[in-house]
Design an enzyme around this catalytic site. Sequence first.
Site, PDB file in Angstrom:
ATOM      1  N   ARG A  75      -6.944  13.120   0.802  1.00  0.00           N
ATOM      2  CA  ARG A  75      -5.807  13.543   1.345  1.00  0.00           C
ATOM      3  C   ARG A  75      -4.587  12.774   1.037  1.00  0.00           C
ATOM      4  O   ARG A  75      -3.391  13.239   1.669  1.00  0.00           O
ATOM      5  CB  ARG A  75      -6.078  13.098   2.954  1.00  0.00           C
ATOM      6  CG  ARG A  75      -6.046  11.541   3.255  1.00  0.00           C
ATOM      7  CD  ARG A  75      -6.434  11.378   4.879  1.00  0.00           C
ATOM      8  NE  ARG A  75      -7.534  11.681   5.376  1.00  0.00           N
ATOM      9  CZ  ARG A  75      -8.189  11.031   6.479  1.00  0.00           C
ATOM     10  NH1 ARG A  75      -7.356  10.053   7.163  1.00  0.00           N
ATOM     11  NH2 ARG A  75      -9.535  10.943   6.812  1.00  0.00           N
ATOM     12  N   THR A 119      -8.459   3.481   8.291  1.00  0.00           N
ATOM     13  CA  THR A 119      -9.558   2.773   8.322  1.00  0.00           C
ATOM     14  C   THR A 119      -9.730   1.825   9.616  1.00  0.00           C
ATOM     15  O   THR A 119      -8.948   0.937   9.796  1.00  0.00           O
ATOM     16  CB  THR A 119      -9.499   1.856   7.102  1.00  0.00           C
ATOM     17  OG1 THR A 119      -9.314   2.586   5.924  1.00  0.00           O
ATOM     18  CG2 THR A 119     -10.914   1.217   6.803  1.00  0.00           C
ATOM     19  N   HIS A 144      -3.735  -4.553   7.695  1.00  0.00           N
ATOM     20  CA  HIS A 144      -3.793  -3.250   8.908  1.00  0.00           C
ATOM     21  C   HIS A 144      -2.902  -3.645   9.761  1.00  0.00           C
ATOM     22  O   HIS A 144      -3.079  -4.509  10.789  1.00  0.00           O
ATOM     23  CB  HIS A 144      -5.204  -3.095   9.187  1.00  0.00           C
ATOM     24  CG  HIS A 144      -5.405  -1.709   9.382  1.00  0.00           C
ATOM     25  ND1 HIS A 144      -5.214  -0.988  10.483  1.00  0.00           N
ATOM     26  CD2 HIS A 144      -5.853  -0.562   8.707  1.00  0.00           C
ATOM     27  CE1 HIS A 144      -5.337   0.362  10.334  1.00  0.00           C
ATOM     28  NE2 HIS A 144      -5.788   0.605   9.300  1.00  0.00           N
ATOM     29  N   ASN A 167       0.761  -1.179   0.122  1.00  0.00           N
ATOM     30  CA  ASN A 167      -0.069  -0.114  -0.042  1.00  0.00           C
ATOM     31  C   ASN A 167       0.833   1.132  -0.218  1.00  0.00           C
ATOM     32  O   ASN A 167       1.617   1.351   0.875  1.00  0.00           O
ATOM     33  CB  ASN A 167      -0.819  -0.170   1.124  1.00  0.00           C
ATOM     34  CG  ASN A 167      -1.766   1.020   1.383  1.00  0.00           C
ATOM     35  OD1 ASN A 167      -1.455   2.262   1.199  1.00  0.00           O
ATOM     36  ND2 ASN A 167      -3.083   0.978   1.753  1.00  0.00           N
ATOM     37  N   ARG A 205      -9.235   8.402  -0.950  1.00  0.00           N
ATOM     38  CA  ARG A 205     -10.252   8.641  -0.186  1.00  0.00           C
ATOM     39  C   ARG A 205     -11.214   9.735  -0.488  1.00  0.00           C
ATOM     40  O   ARG A 205     -10.803  10.555  -1.407  1.00  0.00           O
ATOM     41  CB  ARG A 205      -9.701   8.931   1.225  1.00  0.00           C
ATOM     42  CG  ARG A 205      -8.825   7.969   1.970  1.00  0.00           C
ATOM     43  CD  ARG A 205      -8.183   8.207   3.118  1.00  0.00           C
ATOM     44  NE  ARG A 205      -9.409   8.489   4.039  1.00  0.00           N
ATOM     45  CZ  ARG A 205      -9.473   7.384   5.286  1.00  0.00           C
ATOM     46  NH1 ARG A 205      -8.618   6.433   5.461  1.00  0.00           N
ATOM     47  NH2 ARG A 205     -10.542   7.564   5.896  1.00  0.00           N
ATOM     48  N   GLU A 247     -11.199  -9.240   2.770  1.00  0.00           N
ATOM     49  CA  GLU A 247      -9.908  -8.772   3.530  1.00  0.00           C
ATOM     50  C   GLU A 247     -10.165  -8.672   5.242  1.00  0.00           C
ATOM     51  O   GLU A 247     -10.890  -7.786   5.442  1.00  0.00           O
ATOM     52  CB  GLU A 247      -9.233  -7.511   3.038  1.00  0.00           C
ATOM     53  CG  GLU A 247      -7.752  -7.235   3.390  1.00  0.00           C
ATOM     54  CD  GLU A 247      -7.071  -6.015   2.845  1.00  0.00           C
ATOM     55  OE1 GLU A 247      -7.182  -5.843   1.815  1.00  0.00           O
ATOM     56  OE2 GLU A 247      -6.364  -5.520   3.749  1.00  0.00           O
ATOM     57  N   HIS A 289       0.940   6.315   1.761  1.00  0.00           N
ATOM     58  CA  HIS A 289       1.774   7.162   2.769  1.00  0.00           C
ATOM     59  C   HIS A 289       2.970   7.786   2.059  1.00  0.00           C
ATOM     60  O   HIS A 289       3.544   8.684   2.535  1.00  0.00           O
ATOM     61  CB  HIS A 289       1.937   6.781   4.068  1.00  0.00           C
ATOM     62  CG  HIS A 289       0.782   6.279   4.846  1.00  0.00           C
ATOM     63  ND1 HIS A 289      -0.304   7.425   4.902  1.00  0.00           N
ATOM     64  CD2 HIS A 289       0.170   5.040   5.144  1.00  0.00           C
ATOM     65  CE1 HIS A 289      -1.373   7.072   5.566  1.00  0.00           C
ATOM     66  NE2 HIS A 289      -1.030   5.626   5.635  1.00  0.00           N
ATOM     67  N   HIS A 323      -5.444   3.704  -1.666  1.00  0.00           N
ATOM     68  CA  HIS A 323      -6.904   4.018  -1.123  1.00  0.00           C
ATOM     69  C   HIS A 323      -7.116   5.386  -1.452  1.00  0.00           C
ATOM     70  O   HIS A 323      -6.502   6.419  -1.106  1.00  0.00           O
ATOM     71  CB  HIS A 323      -6.812   4.128   0.227  1.00  0.00           C
ATOM     72  CG  HIS A 323      -8.169   4.167   1.063  1.00  0.00           C
ATOM     73  ND1 HIS A 323      -8.311   3.926   2.214  1.00  0.00           N
ATOM     74  CD2 HIS A 323      -9.404   4.702   0.488  1.00  0.00           C
ATOM     75  CE1 HIS A 323      -9.748   4.340   2.688  1.00  0.00           C
ATOM     76  NE2 HIS A 323     -10.264   4.835   1.481  1.00  0.00           N
ATOM     77  N   GLU A 383      -8.618   0.512  -3.096  1.00  0.00           N
ATOM     78  CA  GLU A 383      -9.636   0.846  -1.983  1.00  0.00           C
ATOM     79  C   GLU A 383     -10.314   1.927  -1.956  1.00  0.00           C
ATOM     80  O   GLU A 383      -9.820   3.010  -2.353  1.00  0.00           O
ATOM     81  CB  GLU A 383      -8.271   0.970  -0.776  1.00  0.00           C
ATOM     82  CG  GLU A 383      -7.893  -0.402  -0.244  1.00  0.00           C
ATOM     83  CD  GLU A 383      -7.100  -0.214   0.803  1.00  0.00           C
ATOM     84  OE1 GLU A 383      -7.418   0.925   1.832  1.00  0.00           O
ATOM     85  OE2 GLU A 383      -6.167  -0.880   1.086  1.00  0.00           O
TER      86      GLU A 383
HETATM   87  N1  PXP Z   1      -5.958  -2.870   3.989  1.00  0.00           N
HETATM   88  C1  PXP Z   1      -7.011  -2.024   4.138  1.00  0.00           C
HETATM   89  C2  PXP Z   1      -8.312  -2.433   3.433  1.00  0.00           C
HETATM   90  C3  PXP Z   1      -6.434  -0.947   4.356  1.00  0.00           C
HETATM   91  O1  PXP Z   1      -7.556   0.191   4.399  1.00  0.00           O
HETATM   92  C4  PXP Z   1      -5.283  -0.590   5.060  1.00  0.00           C
HETATM   93  C5  PXP Z   1      -5.046   0.859   5.392  1.00  0.00           C
HETATM   94  O2  PXP Z   1      -4.999   1.885   4.293  1.00  0.00           O
HETATM   95  C6  PXP Z   1      -4.353  -1.605   4.753  1.00  0.00           C
HETATM   96  C7  PXP Z   1      -4.811  -2.713   4.551  1.00  0.00           C
HETATM   97  C8  PXP Z   1      -2.936  -1.292   5.268  1.00  0.00           C
HETATM   98  O3  PXP Z   1      -2.529  -1.196   6.441  1.00  0.00           O
HETATM   99  P1  PXP Z   1      -1.373  -0.515   7.110  1.00  0.00           P
HETATM  100  O4  PXP Z   1      -1.003   0.871   6.372  1.00  0.00           O
HETATM  101  O5  PXP Z   1      -1.606  -0.250   8.563  1.00  0.00           O
HETATM  102  O6  PXP Z   1      -0.202  -1.673   6.907  1.00  0.00           O
END
Ligand code: PXP
Length: 246
Positions: free
Chosen positions: A51, A103, A192, A9, A47, A153, A12, A45, A72
């Site tokens: 952001r 999330t 997550h 992901n 959003r 998921e 960030h 994602h 996402e």
């Molecule tokens: N899976 C989903 C559906 C999420 O919303 C997120 C966070 O955006 C993640 C995985 C990844 O989480 P993390 O950034 O804490 O690794």
Amino acid sequence: MNKLRLGVNIDHVATVRQARGGTHPSPLRAAMLAAAAGADGITAHLREDRRHISDHDIAQLRQALHIPLNLEMAATDEMMTIALKYRPHACCIVPENRQERTTEGGIDAARQRTRLSPIVKVLVDAGIRVSMFVEPDRKQLDASKALGAPVVELHTGAYSEAHGADHQRLLEKVSKAAAYGASIGLEIHAGHGLTFENVKPIAAIPEIRELNIGHYLIGEAIFVGLESSVRRMRLLMDEARGVIEK
Ligand code: PXP
């Protein structure tokens, strides 16, 4: 055991870019590096408040990426239109609350069935692999299956934050949910809050086919570089799985 896919992901990377509003660092460049380091897919994602990831990022990723893109998104008409425009490999339906930092929980697929059902159907009919981001709970798995989503998921946030006996209890909760979900024909993903320290027990759950990991990998990249960060996660997942790369 089968190999576990790693979805990186890159939200960030965009968070850092947005801190100045320019074009650096580029999420696309991060995605390319992650792919070269062993990511099997890229997750982003979009959003509602934009952001971090922008519509332009999605367009660029879709055009340039050679590995699957998992978008996402909240279950809204706007996001559905965007998904149909860019046609990513997969869409993960997440709950979205503007005040939250991330999330914070899974979507309540059981209670929101009427709202979710047409959106899931449109995406599935468009050939997009739909997953529901849910708590590791039977009721949510049954509801996701009834909605026609082929994938769930499992939210590992509670597991990731737990300590001591709670950590073990929540690991078992994820493990039981994964076994139940697979038994009713769902493909199981999880994610997550996963880190180098807590990923192995989750990666060892045989029914889980994919992990989506972001914040920790991007944070760790500040110290060791993104390639090294992704490679280490890949190695830990493969070790947990008993997969030795030749
Ligand atoms: N899976 C989903 C559906 C999420 O919303 C997120 C966070 O955006 C993640 C995985 C990844 O989480 P993390 O950034 O804490 O690794």
